[in-house]
Design a protein around this motif. Structure first.
Motif, PDB file in Angstrom:
ATOM      1  N   VAL A  70      45.413   2.489  58.052  1.00  0.00           N
ATOM      2  CA  VAL A  70      44.523   1.724  57.386  1.00  0.00           C
ATOM      3  C   VAL A  70      44.475   0.349  58.317  1.00  0.00           C
ATOM      4  CG1 VAL A  70      44.846   2.358  54.877  1.00  0.00           C
ATOM      5  CG2 VAL A  70      46.385   0.716  56.027  1.00  0.00           C
ATOM      6  N   SER A  71      43.399  -0.460  58.015  1.00  0.00           N
ATOM      7  CA  SER A  71      43.391  -1.747  58.865  1.00  0.00           C
ATOM      8  C   SER A  71      43.922  -3.014  58.038  1.00  0.00           C
ATOM      9  CB  SER A  71      41.867  -2.203  59.177  1.00  0.00           C
ATOM     10  OG  SER A  71      41.153  -0.884  60.061  1.00  0.00           O
ATOM     11  N   LYS A  72      44.661  -3.577  58.484  1.00  0.00           N
ATOM     12  CA  LYS A  72      45.265  -4.933  57.895  1.00  0.00           C
ATOM     13  C   LYS A  72      44.949  -6.058  58.585  1.00  0.00           C
ATOM     14  CE  LYS A  72      49.805  -6.263  56.171  1.00  0.00           C
ATOM     15  NZ  LYS A  72      50.229  -7.156  56.045  1.00  0.00           N
ATOM     16  N   HIS A  73      44.546  -7.196  57.956  1.00  0.00           N
ATOM     17  CA  HIS A  73      44.249  -8.370  58.550  1.00  0.00           C
ATOM     18  C   HIS A  73      45.648  -9.074  58.494  1.00  0.00           C
ATOM     19  CE1 HIS A  73      39.771  -8.176  58.360  1.00  0.00           C
ATOM     20  NE2 HIS A  73      39.901  -7.084  57.581  1.00  0.00           N
ATOM     21  N   GLN A  74      46.057  -9.474  59.919  1.00  0.00           N
ATOM     22  CA  GLN A  74      47.177 -10.366  60.016  1.00  0.00           C
ATOM     23  C   GLN A  74      47.143 -11.523  60.449  1.00  0.00           C
ATOM     24  OE1 GLN A  74      50.258  -8.111  59.840  1.00  0.00           O
ATOM     25  NE2 GLN A  74      51.484 -10.039  59.977  1.00  0.00           N
ATOM     26  N   LYS A  75      47.890 -12.627  59.685  1.00  0.00           N
ATOM     27  CA  LYS A  75      47.548 -13.759  60.422  1.00  0.00           C
ATOM     28  C   LYS A  75      48.541 -13.970  61.450  1.00  0.00           C
ATOM     29  CE  LYS A  75      46.370 -17.029  56.788  1.00  0.00           C
ATOM     30  NZ  LYS A  75      47.174 -18.139  55.856  1.00  0.00           N
ATOM     31  N   PRO A 109      61.115   7.134  46.852  1.00  0.00           N
ATOM     32  CA  PRO A 109      61.348   7.959  45.856  1.00  0.00           C
ATOM     33  C   PRO A 109      60.804   7.319  44.464  1.00  0.00           C
ATOM     34  CG  PRO A 109      63.325   7.267  46.864  1.00  0.00           C
ATOM     35  CD  PRO A 109      62.442   6.734  47.748  1.00  0.00           C
ATOM     36  N   LYS A 110      60.984   5.902  44.406  1.00  0.00           N
ATOM     37  CA  LYS A 110      60.555   5.142  43.297  1.00  0.00           C
ATOM     38  C   LYS A 110      58.977   5.555  42.815  1.00  0.00           C
ATOM     39  CE  LYS A 110      62.106   1.192  41.074  1.00  0.00           C
ATOM     40  NZ  LYS A 110      62.523  -0.169  41.353  1.00  0.00           N
ATOM     41  N   SER A 111      58.270   5.465  43.934  1.00  0.00           N
ATOM     42  CA  SER A 111      56.774   6.122  43.494  1.00  0.00           C
ATOM     43  C   SER A 111      56.429   7.321  43.908  1.00  0.00           C
ATOM     44  CB  SER A 111      56.133   4.700  44.375  1.00  0.00           C
ATOM     45  OG  SER A 111      56.183   4.751  45.658  1.00  0.00           O
ATOM     46  N   GLY A 112      57.443   8.019  44.384  1.00  0.00           N
ATOM     47  CA  GLY A 112      56.923   9.377  44.887  1.00  0.00           C
ATOM     48  C   GLY A 112      55.876   9.482  46.153  1.00  0.00           C
ATOM     49  N   LYS A 113      56.260   8.503  47.115  1.00  0.00           N
ATOM     50  CA  LYS A 113      55.316   8.295  48.106  1.00  0.00           C
ATOM     51  C   LYS A 113      55.927   8.514  49.463  1.00  0.00           C
ATOM     52  CE  LYS A 113      51.560   5.741  46.033  1.00  0.00           C
ATOM     53  NZ  LYS A 113      50.566   4.851  46.238  1.00  0.00           N
ATOM     54  N   VAL A 114      55.201   8.900  50.481  1.00  0.00           N
ATOM     55  CA  VAL A 114      55.770   8.977  51.806  1.00  0.00           C
ATOM     56  C   VAL A 114      54.945   8.366  52.676  1.00  0.00           C
ATOM     57  CG1 VAL A 114      57.473  10.924  51.447  1.00  0.00           C
ATOM     58  CG2 VAL A 114      54.905  11.502  52.047  1.00  0.00           C
ATOM     59  N   ILE A 115      55.534   7.893  54.003  1.00  0.00           N
ATOM     60  CA  ILE A 115      54.840   7.429  55.022  1.00  0.00           C
ATOM     61  C   ILE A 115      54.875   8.121  56.287  1.00  0.00           C
ATOM     62  CG2 ILE A 115      54.365   5.403  56.616  1.00  0.00           C
ATOM     63  CD1 ILE A 115      55.450   3.473  54.609  1.00  0.00           C
ATOM     64  N   VAL A 116      53.896   8.745  56.655  1.00  0.00           N
ATOM     65  CA  VAL A 116      53.646   9.871  57.800  1.00  0.00           C
ATOM     66  C   VAL A 116      53.183   9.217  58.916  1.00  0.00           C
ATOM     67  CG1 VAL A 116      52.940  12.096  58.579  1.00  0.00           C
ATOM     68  CG2 VAL A 116      53.557  11.581  56.080  1.00  0.00           C
ATOM     69  N   LYS A 117      53.724   9.479  60.108  1.00  0.00           N
ATOM     70  CA  LYS A 117      53.243   8.897  61.375  1.00  0.00           C
ATOM     71  C   LYS A 117      51.804   9.410  61.748  1.00  0.00           C
ATOM     72  CE  LYS A 117      54.834   8.152  66.013  1.00  0.00           C
ATOM     73  NZ  LYS A 117      55.872   8.555  67.031  1.00  0.00           N
ATOM     74  N   GLY A 118      50.906   8.903  61.959  1.00  0.00           N
ATOM     75  CA  GLY A 118      49.558   9.110  62.281  1.00  0.00           C
ATOM     76  C   GLY A 118      48.581   9.662  61.140  1.00  0.00           C
ATOM     77  N   VAL A 119      49.035   9.463  59.871  1.00  0.00           N
ATOM     78  CA  VAL A 119      48.295   9.847  59.007  1.00  0.00           C
ATOM     79  C   VAL A 119      48.152   8.611  57.812  1.00  0.00           C
ATOM     80  CG1 VAL A 119      48.555  11.314  56.880  1.00  0.00           C
ATOM     81  CG2 VAL A 119      49.310  12.274  59.199  1.00  0.00           C
ATOM     82  N   ASN A 120      46.738   8.758  57.395  1.00  0.00           N
ATOM     83  CA  ASN A 120      46.377   7.661  56.405  1.00  0.00           C
ATOM     84  C   ASN A 120      46.422   6.190  57.206  1.00  0.00           C
ATOM     85  OD1 ASN A 120      45.438   6.558  54.073  1.00  0.00           O
ATOM     86  ND2 ASN A 120      47.360   6.453  53.147  1.00  0.00           N
ATOM     87  N   GLN A 172      49.140 -13.662  68.299  1.00  0.00           N
ATOM     88  CA  GLN A 172      47.546 -13.686  68.278  1.00  0.00           C
ATOM     89  C   GLN A 172      47.013 -13.304  66.813  1.00  0.00           C
ATOM     90  OE1 GLN A 172      46.024 -11.399  71.421  1.00  0.00           O
ATOM     91  NE2 GLN A 172      43.863 -11.956  70.866  1.00  0.00           N
ATOM     92  N   GLY A 173      47.642 -12.540  66.253  1.00  0.00           N
ATOM     93  CA  GLY A 173      46.925 -12.017  64.761  1.00  0.00           C
ATOM     94  C   GLY A 173      45.860 -11.072  64.899  1.00  0.00           C
ATOM     95  N   GLY A 174      45.011 -10.896  63.890  1.00  0.00           N
ATOM     96  CA  GLY A 174      43.898 -10.334  64.090  1.00  0.00           C
ATOM     97  C   GLY A 174      43.986  -8.831  63.106  1.00  0.00           C
ATOM     98  N   ILE A 175      43.267  -7.944  63.509  1.00  0.00           N
ATOM     99  CA  ILE A 175      43.054  -6.762  62.771  1.00  0.00           C
ATOM    100  C   ILE A 175      44.048  -5.603  63.275  1.00  0.00           C
ATOM    101  CG2 ILE A 175      41.785  -4.714  61.948  1.00  0.00           C
ATOM    102  CD1 ILE A 175      39.784  -6.666  61.990  1.00  0.00           C
ATOM    103  N   ILE A 176      45.184  -5.145  62.570  1.00  0.00           N
ATOM    104  CA  ILE A 176      45.995  -4.187  63.010  1.00  0.00           C
ATOM    105  C   ILE A 176      45.992  -2.825  62.320  1.00  0.00           C
ATOM    106  CG2 ILE A 176      47.896  -5.673  63.880  1.00  0.00           C
ATOM    107  CD1 ILE A 176      49.493  -5.188  61.519  1.00  0.00           C
ATOM    108  N   LYS A 177      46.241  -1.749  62.852  1.00  0.00           N
ATOM    109  CA  LYS A 177      46.169  -0.410  62.212  1.00  0.00           C
ATOM    110  C   LYS A 177      47.544  -0.101  61.979  1.00  0.00           C
ATOM    111  CE  LYS A 177      41.744   0.441  63.361  1.00  0.00           C
ATOM    112  NZ  LYS A 177      40.602   0.774  62.417  1.00  0.00           N
ATOM    113  N   LYS A 178      47.722   0.504  60.547  1.00  0.00           N
ATOM    114  CA  LYS A 178      49.061   0.948  60.416  1.00  0.00           C
ATOM    115  C   LYS A 178      49.088   2.038  59.306  1.00  0.00           C
ATOM    116  CE  LYS A 178      51.599  -1.492  57.687  1.00  0.00           C
ATOM    117  NZ  LYS A 178      52.221  -2.531  56.962  1.00  0.00           N
ATOM    118  N   GLU A 179      50.110   2.763  59.210  1.00  0.00           N
ATOM    119  CA  GLU A 179      50.252   3.940  58.351  1.00  0.00           C
ATOM    120  C   GLU A 179      50.428   3.226  56.858  1.00  0.00           C
ATOM    121  OE1 GLU A 179      52.396   4.014  61.013  1.00  0.00           O
ATOM    122  OE2 GLU A 179      51.633   5.582  62.219  1.00  0.00           O
TER     123      GLU A 179
END
Length: 104
Positions: free
Chosen positions: A43-48, A30-41, A55-62
């Protein structure tokens, strides 16, 4: 800021690259007026490598989207809808669909 959806609500995205997709609200910010929805938006995140992910690598997350881009999805009338607040006889307040009257 006040957000019109809650955690575990089913919503439909009404604008943006994921418009038309439905999903469950995983988190409300609510502080930023945003929501996280399952299966929407997604993005790829590079994880150490770390203890949880050896293992690390590129993971997909909402990622978060603005709450103004989503509307509550009524499962009875199978449509995006606005909500109305209704007070029951026992004094409790519930959210209802403006189109069909189904409670959420």
């Amino acid at each position: 800021m006040k957000v019109h959806v809650r955690k575990n609500d089913t919503v439909i995205v009404i604008s943006g690259q994921d418009s038309g997709k439905t999903g469950e609200v995983l988190k409300v910010i609510p502080k930023s007026g945003k929501v996280i929805v399952k299966g929407v938006n997604i993005v790829s995140k590079h994880q150490k490598p770390n203890k949880e992910n050896m293992q690390g690598g590129i993971i997909k997350k909402e990622a978060a989207i603005y709450s103004s881009k989503v509307m509550l999805y009524c499962t009875k009338c199978k449509n995006a809808t606005r909500i109305a607040n209704k007070i029951l006889e026992d004094g409790s307040k519930v959210r209802v669909c403006k189109k069909c009257g189904e409670t959420f």
